[in-house]
Design a protein around this motif. Structure first.
Motif, PDB file in Angstrom:
ATOM      1  N   ASP A 259       0.887  -1.174  -0.020  1.00 27.89           N
ATOM      2  CA  ASP A 259       0.086   0.078  -0.047  1.00 27.89           C
ATOM      3  C   ASP A 259       0.780   1.397  -0.069  1.00 27.89           C
ATOM      4  O   ASP A 259       1.632   1.396   0.932  1.00 27.89           O
ATOM      5  CB  ASP A 259      -0.760   0.041   1.200  1.00 27.89           C
ATOM      6  N   VAL A 260       0.748   1.948  -1.002  1.00 30.68           N
ATOM      7  CA  VAL A 260       1.649   3.204  -1.305  1.00 30.68           C
ATOM      8  C   VAL A 260       0.818   4.451  -1.272  1.00 30.68           C
ATOM      9  O   VAL A 260      -0.133   4.757  -1.972  1.00 30.68           O
ATOM     10  CB  VAL A 260       2.566   2.776  -2.551  1.00 30.68           C
ATOM     11  N   LYS A 261       1.481   5.569  -0.618  1.00 27.07           N
ATOM     12  CA  LYS A 261       0.821   6.899  -0.557  1.00 27.07           C
ATOM     13  C   LYS A 261       2.009   7.949  -0.552  1.00 27.07           C
ATOM     14  O   LYS A 261       2.765   7.720   0.170  1.00 27.07           O
ATOM     15  CB  LYS A 261      -0.001   6.997   0.380  1.00 27.07           C
ATOM     16  N   GLY A 262       1.683   8.798  -1.517  1.00 22.93           N
ATOM     17  CA  GLY A 262       2.728   9.845  -1.560  1.00 22.93           C
ATOM     18  C   GLY A 262       4.243   9.110  -2.006  1.00 22.93           C
ATOM     19  O   GLY A 262       5.176   9.700  -1.637  1.00 22.93           O
ATOM     20  N   GLY A 263       4.168   8.274  -2.734  1.00 23.20           N
ATOM     21  CA  GLY A 263       5.363   7.523  -3.125  1.00 23.20           C
ATOM     22  C   GLY A 263       6.143   6.719  -1.889  1.00 23.20           C
ATOM     23  O   GLY A 263       7.141   6.236  -2.244  1.00 23.20           O
ATOM     24  N   VAL A 264       5.506   6.615  -0.895  1.00 25.76           N
ATOM     25  CA  VAL A 264       5.954   5.914   0.214  1.00 25.76           C
ATOM     26  C   VAL A 264       5.224   4.794   0.648  1.00 25.76           C
ATOM     27  O   VAL A 264       3.843   4.944   0.763  1.00 25.76           O
ATOM     28  CB  VAL A 264       6.293   6.927   1.438  1.00 25.76           C
ATOM     29  N   ILE A 265       5.934   3.643   1.054  1.00 26.71           N
ATOM     30  CA  ILE A 265       5.004   2.466   1.387  1.00 26.71           C
ATOM     31  C   ILE A 265       4.468   2.606   2.545  1.00 26.71           C
ATOM     32  O   ILE A 265       5.331   2.880   3.943  1.00 26.71           O
ATOM     33  CB  ILE A 265       6.099   1.164   1.464  1.00 26.71           C
ATOM     34  N   LEU A 266       3.355   2.438   2.891  1.00 20.54           N
ATOM     35  CA  LEU A 266       2.600   2.407   4.162  1.00 20.54           C
ATOM     36  C   LEU A 266       2.629   1.253   4.777  1.00 20.54           C
ATOM     37  O   LEU A 266       2.514   1.036   5.988  1.00 20.54           O
ATOM     38  CB  LEU A 266       1.033   2.889   4.083  1.00 20.54           C
ATOM     39  N   ALA A 267       2.233   0.091   3.952  1.00 18.05           N
ATOM     40  CA  ALA A 267       2.060  -1.296   4.635  1.00 18.05           C
ATOM     41  C   ALA A 267       2.722  -2.345   3.468  1.00 18.05           C
ATOM     42  O   ALA A 267       2.412  -2.176   2.457  1.00 18.05           O
ATOM     43  CB  ALA A 267       0.789  -1.667   5.083  1.00 18.05           C
ATOM     44  N   ALA A 268       3.181  -3.337   4.013  1.00 23.20           N
ATOM     45  CA  ALA A 268       3.786  -4.386   3.205  1.00 23.20           C
ATOM     46  C   ALA A 268       3.285  -5.855   3.730  1.00 23.20           C
ATOM     47  O   ALA A 268       3.187  -6.047   4.805  1.00 23.20           O
ATOM     48  CB  ALA A 268       5.206  -4.508   2.914  1.00 23.20           C
ATOM     49  N   ARG A 269       3.089  -6.699   2.873  1.00 23.29           N
ATOM     50  CA  ARG A 269       2.896  -8.090   2.911  1.00 23.29           C
ATOM     51  C   ARG A 269       3.528  -8.900   2.170  1.00 23.29           C
ATOM     52  O   ARG A 269       3.206  -8.703   0.761  1.00 23.29           O
ATOM     53  CB  ARG A 269       1.075  -8.156   2.907  1.00 23.29           C
ATOM     54  N   LEU A 270       4.020 -10.061   2.592  1.00 23.98           N
ATOM     55  CA  LEU A 270       5.027 -10.657   2.085  1.00 23.98           C
ATOM     56  C   LEU A 270       4.326 -12.178   1.953  1.00 23.98           C
ATOM     57  O   LEU A 270       4.908 -12.782   3.138  1.00 23.98           O
ATOM     58  CB  LEU A 270       6.437 -10.677   2.204  1.00 23.98           C
ATOM     59  N   LEU A 271       3.641 -12.837   1.394  1.00 22.74           N
ATOM     60  CA  LEU A 271       3.245 -14.085   1.187  1.00 22.74           C
ATOM     61  C   LEU A 271       3.766 -15.066   0.385  1.00 22.74           C
ATOM     62  O   LEU A 271       4.843 -14.731  -0.519  1.00 22.74           O
ATOM     63  CB  LEU A 271       1.735 -14.124   0.735  1.00 22.74           C
ATOM     64  N   GLY A 272       3.716 -16.502   0.659  1.00 26.91           N
ATOM     65  CA  GLY A 272       4.477 -17.268  -0.401  1.00 26.91           C
ATOM     66  C   GLY A 272       4.880 -18.464   0.356  1.00 26.91           C
ATOM     67  O   GLY A 272       4.363 -18.931   1.321  1.00 26.91           O
ATOM     68  N   ASP A 273       5.807 -19.227  -0.488  1.00 30.30           N
ATOM     69  CA  ASP A 273       6.160 -20.598   0.113  1.00 30.30           C
ATOM     70  C   ASP A 273       7.543 -20.704   0.405  1.00 30.30           C
ATOM     71  O   ASP A 273       8.196 -21.818   0.358  1.00 30.30           O
ATOM     72  CB  ASP A 273       5.949 -21.689  -0.812  1.00 30.30           C
ATOM     73  N   TYR A 274       8.232 -19.632   0.885  1.00 34.15           N
ATOM     74  CA  TYR A 274       9.385 -19.514   1.338  1.00 34.15           C
ATOM     75  C   TYR A 274       9.736 -19.928   2.607  1.00 34.15           C
ATOM     76  O   TYR A 274       8.543 -20.250   3.248  1.00 34.15           O
ATOM     77  CB  TYR A 274       9.847 -18.034   1.108  1.00 34.15           C
ATOM     78  N   PHE A 275      10.961 -20.003   2.884  1.00 39.61           N
ATOM     79  CA  PHE A 275      11.277 -20.418   4.667  1.00 39.61           C
ATOM     80  C   PHE A 275      12.033 -19.365   4.974  1.00 39.61           C
ATOM     81  O   PHE A 275      12.631 -18.499   4.400  1.00 39.61           O
ATOM     82  CB  PHE A 275      12.066 -21.783   4.414  1.00 39.61           C
TER      83      PHE A 275
END
Length: 323
Positions: A259-275
């Motif tokens: 989620d980005v506002k004003g060119g700045v990341i407000l929130a991040a979520r990293l999903l996947g099958d990584y360890f």
């Protein structure tokens, strides 16, 4: 009406010149100019949603936001830009401003027309897009004139995956385009075409008296540095947007949501099958507050033990997932 022919092909300086003249000119202006390869996005657009980020990065193509609304366009030296600045009222009259341009092209033996909201066409194909910006009681009207532009770069620079970005910003509308040169009865250099248009719109203009005054050039150069070369204007001024990308990395599949506002990341979520040994929420929190920019993210992640969260994934691989 004063006639101006800009010598520089620096897109930041040329767009800054428009704004400086809009706010400081003492008479109406007609100006012709060209840009070295660049993507120019509309005032109300999400910049990253309009460009093929890899295409422009690999080719070193700058991306600059303009004052006016409308869609994103690709400029190169085969494209001529024209600008009218009117001090006499704030009405948006696309037909009125483009009438002398149509007449200039028609005088070369090319049948052309005004079509839709703001386009000039030849046989139904667009060769000019137009946009306007009103400041107080003044109007800035500018448009492109595809004369002998590299259409492959035009398509490549503006191509983007629509699933990556979700926002309410204005989207660019794809439309078939054509170059004026392809329809001329005889070959013509782009510089000769510019001379023809200038002579048609401003028949009394003296070829040796078309440059900016030193104070005008200095004012535009200063504005280019303070606005048109900055991340905050070109990317940060984008409306809020959501970004999603799924990518296979050496450490597994990563599905990134930002989620980005004003060119700045407000929130991040990293999903996947990584360890990973540690809670990825810590990494997601570290991304919040970073600019959505490759260099800024690489710096932000430089001190993070990334392998603790995403085993086998390096900074370069993770940054690639975020664009």
């Amino acid at each position: 009406m004063r006639a101006i022919l800009l010598e520089t092909t620096d897109p930041a300086v040329n767009l800054a010149t428009e704004e400086w003249l809009l706010k400081n000119a003492t008479t109406d202006v007609f100006m012709l100019w060209r840009n070295a390869p660049a993507v120019i996005v509309g005032r109300n657009q999400n910049t990253r949603a309009q460009i093929d980020e890899a295409f422009v990065r690999e080719r070193g193509i700058p991306v600059v936001r303009r004052l006016s609304g409308g869609g994103a366009v690709f400029h190169d030296l085969g494209n001529v830009n024209f600008t009218f600045i009117s001090l006499g009222g704030g009405a948006m009259d696309f037909r009125g401003f483009t009438a002398p341009i149509l007449a200039a092209v028609a005088a070369l033996g090319v049948a052309c027309a005004f079509e839709g909201r703001n386009d000039l066409t030849i046989e139904g194909q667009k060769f000019s897009g137009n946009a306007q910006h009103v400041w107080r009681d003044r109007v800035l009207h500018h448009g492109t004139l595809l004369f002998d532009a590299d259409v492959s770069h035009l398509a490549g620079a503006l191509r983007v995956d629509p699933e990556k970005y979700r926002d309410k910003a204005v989207k660019s509308v794809a439309k078939r385009v054509t170059n004026i040169a392809a329809h001329l009865p005889a070959p013509m250099a782009v510089t000769d075409f510019m001379g023809h248009v200038m002579g048609h719109v401003c028949p009394g203009a003296a070829p040796g008296d078309l440059a900016l005054a030193p104070d005008e050039a200095a004012g535009a150069a200063s504005l280019a540095e303070s606005r048109y070369r900055t991340y905050d204007w070109n990317f940060g001024a984008s409306p809020a947007y959501g970004f999603t990308r799924t990518r296979r990395t050496p450490g597994g599949l990563i599905e990134a949501h930002l989620d980005v506002k004003g060119g700045v990341i407000l929130a991040a979520r990293l999903l996947g099958d990584y360890f990973g040994r540690r809670d990825v929420a810590e990494l997601e929190a570290a991304l919040a507050g970073c600019r959505h920019d490759r260099d800024a993210l690489a710096e932000c992640l430089g001190g993070v033990e990334l392998g603790e969260y995403l085993l086998g994934v390096g900074v370069e691989e993770l940054v690639e997932c975020l664009f």
